[in-house]
Design a protein around this motif. Sequence first.
Motif, PDB file in Angstrom:
ATOM      1  N   THR A  27       0.856  -1.189   0.000  1.00  0.00           N
ATOM      2  CA  THR A  27       0.000   0.000   0.000  1.00  0.00           C
ATOM      3  C   THR A  27       0.891   1.238   0.000  1.00  0.00           C
ATOM      4  O   THR A  27       1.561   1.520   0.986  1.00  0.00           O
ATOM      5  N   ILE A  28       0.915   1.943  -1.124  1.00  0.00           N
ATOM      6  CA  ILE A  28       1.840   3.062  -1.279  1.00  0.00           C
ATOM      7  C   ILE A  28       1.110   4.269  -1.836  1.00  0.00           C
ATOM      8  O   ILE A  28       0.511   4.190  -2.903  1.00  0.00           O
ATOM      9  N   PHE A  29       1.198   5.367  -1.121  1.00  0.00           N
ATOM     10  CA  PHE A  29       0.713   6.646  -1.640  1.00  0.00           C
ATOM     11  C   PHE A  29       1.870   7.452  -2.209  1.00  0.00           C
ATOM     12  O   PHE A  29       1.782   8.033  -3.273  1.00  0.00           O
ATOM     13  N   ASN A  30       2.967   7.436  -1.470  1.00  0.00           N
ATOM     14  CA  ASN A  30       4.150   8.169  -1.912  1.00  0.00           C
ATOM     15  C   ASN A  30       5.388   7.576  -1.261  1.00  0.00           C
ATOM     16  O   ASN A  30       5.365   7.225  -0.079  1.00  0.00           O
ATOM     17  N   ILE A  31       6.443   7.453  -2.033  1.00  0.00           N
ATOM     18  CA  ILE A  31       7.744   7.076  -1.492  1.00  0.00           C
ATOM     19  C   ILE A  31       8.583   8.340  -1.460  1.00  0.00           C
ATOM     20  O   ILE A  31       8.953   8.873  -2.509  1.00  0.00           O
ATOM     21  N   VAL A  32       8.851   8.836  -0.273  1.00  0.00           N
ATOM     22  CA  VAL A  32       9.520  10.127  -0.135  1.00  0.00           C
ATOM     23  C   VAL A  32      11.010  10.008  -0.444  1.00  0.00           C
ATOM     24  O   VAL A  32      11.556  10.763  -1.245  1.00  0.00           O
ATOM     25  N   SER A  33      11.656   9.068   0.211  1.00  0.00           N
ATOM     26  CA  SER A  33      13.107   8.903   0.044  1.00  0.00           C
ATOM     27  C   SER A  33      13.428   7.424  -0.094  1.00  0.00           C
ATOM     28  O   SER A  33      12.743   6.575   0.474  1.00  0.00           O
ATOM     29  N   THR A  52      16.124  11.709  -2.762  1.00  0.00           N
ATOM     30  CA  THR A  52      14.863  12.312  -2.339  1.00  0.00           C
ATOM     31  C   THR A  52      14.474  13.328  -3.397  1.00  0.00           C
ATOM     32  O   THR A  52      15.139  14.359  -3.526  1.00  0.00           O
ATOM     33  N   GLY A  53      13.453  13.029  -4.161  1.00  0.00           N
ATOM     34  CA  GLY A  53      13.105  13.895  -5.273  1.00  0.00           C
ATOM     35  C   GLY A  53      14.268  13.947  -6.248  1.00  0.00           C
ATOM     36  O   GLY A  53      14.738  12.919  -6.715  1.00  0.00           O
ATOM     37  N   GLU A  54      14.765  15.156  -6.498  1.00  0.00           N
ATOM     38  CA  GLU A  54      15.906  15.338  -7.385  1.00  0.00           C
ATOM     39  C   GLU A  54      17.232  15.407  -6.619  1.00  0.00           C
ATOM     40  O   GLU A  54      18.289  15.547  -7.235  1.00  0.00           O
ATOM     41  N   ARG A  65      31.972   6.340  -8.183  1.00  0.00           N
ATOM     42  CA  ARG A  65      31.958   4.919  -8.547  1.00  0.00           C
ATOM     43  C   ARG A  65      30.543   4.340  -8.532  1.00  0.00           C
ATOM     44  O   ARG A  65      30.236   3.458  -9.328  1.00  0.00           O
ATOM     45  N   PHE A  66      29.712   4.810  -7.614  1.00  0.00           N
ATOM     46  CA  PHE A  66      28.346   4.292  -7.475  1.00  0.00           C
ATOM     47  C   PHE A  66      27.348   5.335  -7.979  1.00  0.00           C
ATOM     48  O   PHE A  66      27.575   6.546  -7.846  1.00  0.00           O
ATOM     49  N   THR A  67      26.246   4.842  -8.529  1.00  0.00           N
ATOM     50  CA  THR A  67      25.180   5.725  -8.999  1.00  0.00           C
ATOM     51  C   THR A  67      23.839   5.201  -8.509  1.00  0.00           C
ATOM     52  O   THR A  67      23.496   4.043  -8.772  1.00  0.00           O
ATOM     53  N   ILE A  68      23.102   6.051  -7.808  1.00  0.00           N
ATOM     54  CA  ILE A  68      21.758   5.695  -7.362  1.00  0.00           C
ATOM     55  C   ILE A  68      20.749   6.330  -8.309  1.00  0.00           C
ATOM     56  O   ILE A  68      20.938   7.454  -8.790  1.00  0.00           O
ATOM     57  N   SER A  69      19.686   5.587  -8.576  1.00  0.00           N
ATOM     58  CA  SER A  69      18.617   6.111  -9.416  1.00  0.00           C
ATOM     59  C   SER A  69      17.306   5.454  -8.998  1.00  0.00           C
ATOM     60  O   SER A  69      17.323   4.453  -8.277  1.00  0.00           O
ATOM     61  N   ARG A  70      16.198   6.027  -9.421  1.00  0.00           N
ATOM     62  CA  ARG A  70      14.910   5.441  -9.082  1.00  0.00           C
ATOM     63  C   ARG A  70      13.959   5.556 -10.268  1.00  0.00           C
ATOM     64  O   ARG A  70      14.053   6.481 -11.061  1.00  0.00           O
TER      65      ARG A  70
END
Length: 120
Positions: A27-33, A52-54, A65-70
Amino acid sequence: QVQLVESGGGSVQPGGSLGLSCAVSGTIFNIVSMRWYRQAPGNQRELVAGITGESINYADSVKGRFTISRDNAKNTVYLQMNSLKPEDTADYYCNADVIWTKFSTMRNYWGQGTQVTVSS
């Protein structure tokens, strides 16, 4: 209920690459971070990267070396790890701040972890 399921861990030689993913379901309305943490044996759990957002932040040890994305449509966060070093060996955990409904407060959730081993 909310679940975080990581995938993509494994073993790689120094200098190699691995990609992790973490899918949030329920049950998800929003994933903030969304964040990635890691914990090596005998060490405390440490923040690797967060989004978190942008806004994106990285631990100094993984910058460049590492890259996070969503992918918001898939409620999934990724961690691309390049130029891996033996000191990157750890259990990697996904973490998310989730709001169930527009009337709910934000709650924090953890995945079960996935192991990353960097060794020759």
